[in-house]
Design a protein around this motif. Sequence first.
Motif, PDB file in Angstrom:
ATOM      1  N   UNK A  27       0.834  -1.200   0.000  1.00 30.32           N
ATOM      2  CA  UNK A  27       0.000   0.000   0.000  1.00 30.32           C
ATOM      3  C   UNK A  27       0.873   1.255   0.000  1.00 30.32           C
ATOM      4  N   UNK A  28       2.013   1.195   0.681  1.00 25.98           N
ATOM      5  CA  UNK A  28       2.920   2.351   0.725  1.00 25.98           C
ATOM      6  C   UNK A  28       3.301   2.787  -0.685  1.00 25.98           C
ATOM      7  N   UNK A  29       3.658   1.828  -1.521  1.00 28.77           N
ATOM      8  CA  UNK A  29       4.059   2.139  -2.901  1.00 28.77           C
ATOM      9  C   UNK A  29       2.861   2.668  -3.692  1.00 28.77           C
ATOM     10  N   UNK A  30       1.695   2.055  -3.522  1.00 24.24           N
ATOM     11  CA  UNK A  30       0.503   2.520  -4.247  1.00 24.24           C
ATOM     12  C   UNK A  30       0.159   3.957  -3.878  1.00 24.24           C
ATOM     13  N   UNK A  31       0.234   4.301  -2.591  1.00 24.99           N
ATOM     14  CA  UNK A  31      -0.082   5.667  -2.163  1.00 24.99           C
ATOM     15  C   UNK A  31       0.904   6.674  -2.750  1.00 24.99           C
ATOM     16  N   UNK A  32       2.167   6.274  -2.843  1.00 23.92           N
ATOM     17  CA  UNK A  32       3.180   7.163  -3.443  1.00 23.92           C
ATOM     18  C   UNK A  32       2.894   7.390  -4.922  1.00 23.92           C
ATOM     19  N   UNK A  33       2.375   6.356  -5.590  1.00 23.11           N
ATOM     20  CA  UNK A  33       2.029   6.496  -7.014  1.00 23.11           C
ATOM     21  C   UNK A  33       0.810   7.387  -7.219  1.00 23.11           C
ATOM     22  N   UNK A  34      -0.144   7.345  -6.284  1.00 24.79           N
ATOM     23  CA  UNK A  34      -1.397   8.096  -6.418  1.00 24.79           C
ATOM     24  C   UNK A  34      -1.226   9.560  -6.022  1.00 24.79           C
ATOM     25  N   UNK A  35      -0.524   9.801  -4.919  1.00 22.95           N
ATOM     26  CA  UNK A  35      -0.428  11.155  -4.358  1.00 22.95           C
ATOM     27  C   UNK A  35       1.009  11.670  -4.402  1.00 22.95           C
ATOM     28  N   UNK A  36       1.261  12.765  -5.139  1.00 19.13           N
ATOM     29  CA  UNK A  36       2.608  13.345  -5.142  1.00 19.13           C
ATOM     30  C   UNK A  36       3.075  13.779  -3.741  1.00 19.13           C
ATOM     31  N   UNK A  37       2.136  14.071  -2.830  1.00 18.42           N
ATOM     32  CA  UNK A  37       2.486  14.521  -1.485  1.00 18.42           C
ATOM     33  C   UNK A  37       2.772  13.354  -0.531  1.00 18.42           C
ATOM     34  N   UNK A  38       2.785  12.119  -1.042  1.00 18.79           N
ATOM     35  CA  UNK A  38       3.181  10.962  -0.248  1.00 18.79           C
ATOM     36  C   UNK A  38       4.511  10.465  -0.794  1.00 18.79           C
ATOM     37  N   UNK A  39       5.515  10.459   0.080  1.00 22.57           N
ATOM     38  CA  UNK A  39       6.866  10.068  -0.319  1.00 22.57           C
ATOM     39  C   UNK A  39       7.371   8.981   0.635  1.00 22.57           C
ATOM     40  N   UNK A  40       8.454   8.284   0.265  1.00 22.61           N
ATOM     41  CA  UNK A  40       9.015   7.297   1.193  1.00 22.61           C
ATOM     42  C   UNK A  40       9.324   7.949   2.541  1.00 22.61           C
ATOM     43  N   UNK A  41       9.146   7.206   3.611  1.00 18.00           N
ATOM     44  CA  UNK A  41       9.306   7.752   4.961  1.00 18.00           C
ATOM     45  C   UNK A  41      10.620   8.476   5.175  1.00 18.00           C
ATOM     46  N   UNK A  42      10.531   9.750   5.509  1.00 22.92           N
ATOM     47  CA  UNK A  42      11.709  10.585   5.765  1.00 22.92           C
ATOM     48  C   UNK A  42      12.335  10.156   7.084  1.00 22.92           C
TER      49      UNK A  42
END
Length: 123
Positions: free
Chosen positions: A60-75
Motif C-alpha cells: 500500500x505504501x508504494x501505491x499511495x506514493x504512485x497516487x499522491x505526489x504529497x506521499x513520499x518514502x518515509x523521511x
Amino acid sequence: MANEYLLGKPETSVGQPFGEGVDVYKVKGKMFATLSLGKMGKGDGDKQDWWMNLKCDPEEAVMLRDIFPAVIPGYHMNKALWNTVILDGSIPPSEIERMIDNSFNLVVSKMTKKDQQSILVHL
C-alpha cells in the motif's frame, strides 16, 4: 486537524524523543506517527507544510506514493514500512484519516492480545 485526529486514538500519547519540533505519537508506547513542521521540524524557507510519518503496509505504501505526489518514502524511517505525508492540502482529509487509521491499526495488530483488547474496546 491531524494532531487532534492522532490524539483521538485510544491509549495515544505524544512526546518529543527526537527533539523539539517533532511530535511522536505512540499507542501503548509503540510509535505509529510523527508530525513536524517541514522535514523533521526544520521547514523549508517560506513554505511551511506539516510532514507526517505513518506506518504502512509495504504494498500500500508504494501505491499511495504512485497516487499522491504529497506521499513520499518515509523521511528518516524504514522506507518499505513508512510513508511521509506532506500536508499541503492536496490529499482529501478523509484519505489522511484513513492512512492514520491504518498506521494505528498496524501497530496495534502487533501487540499482545491483552493490549489489543484494551485498545479495541474503545473503538
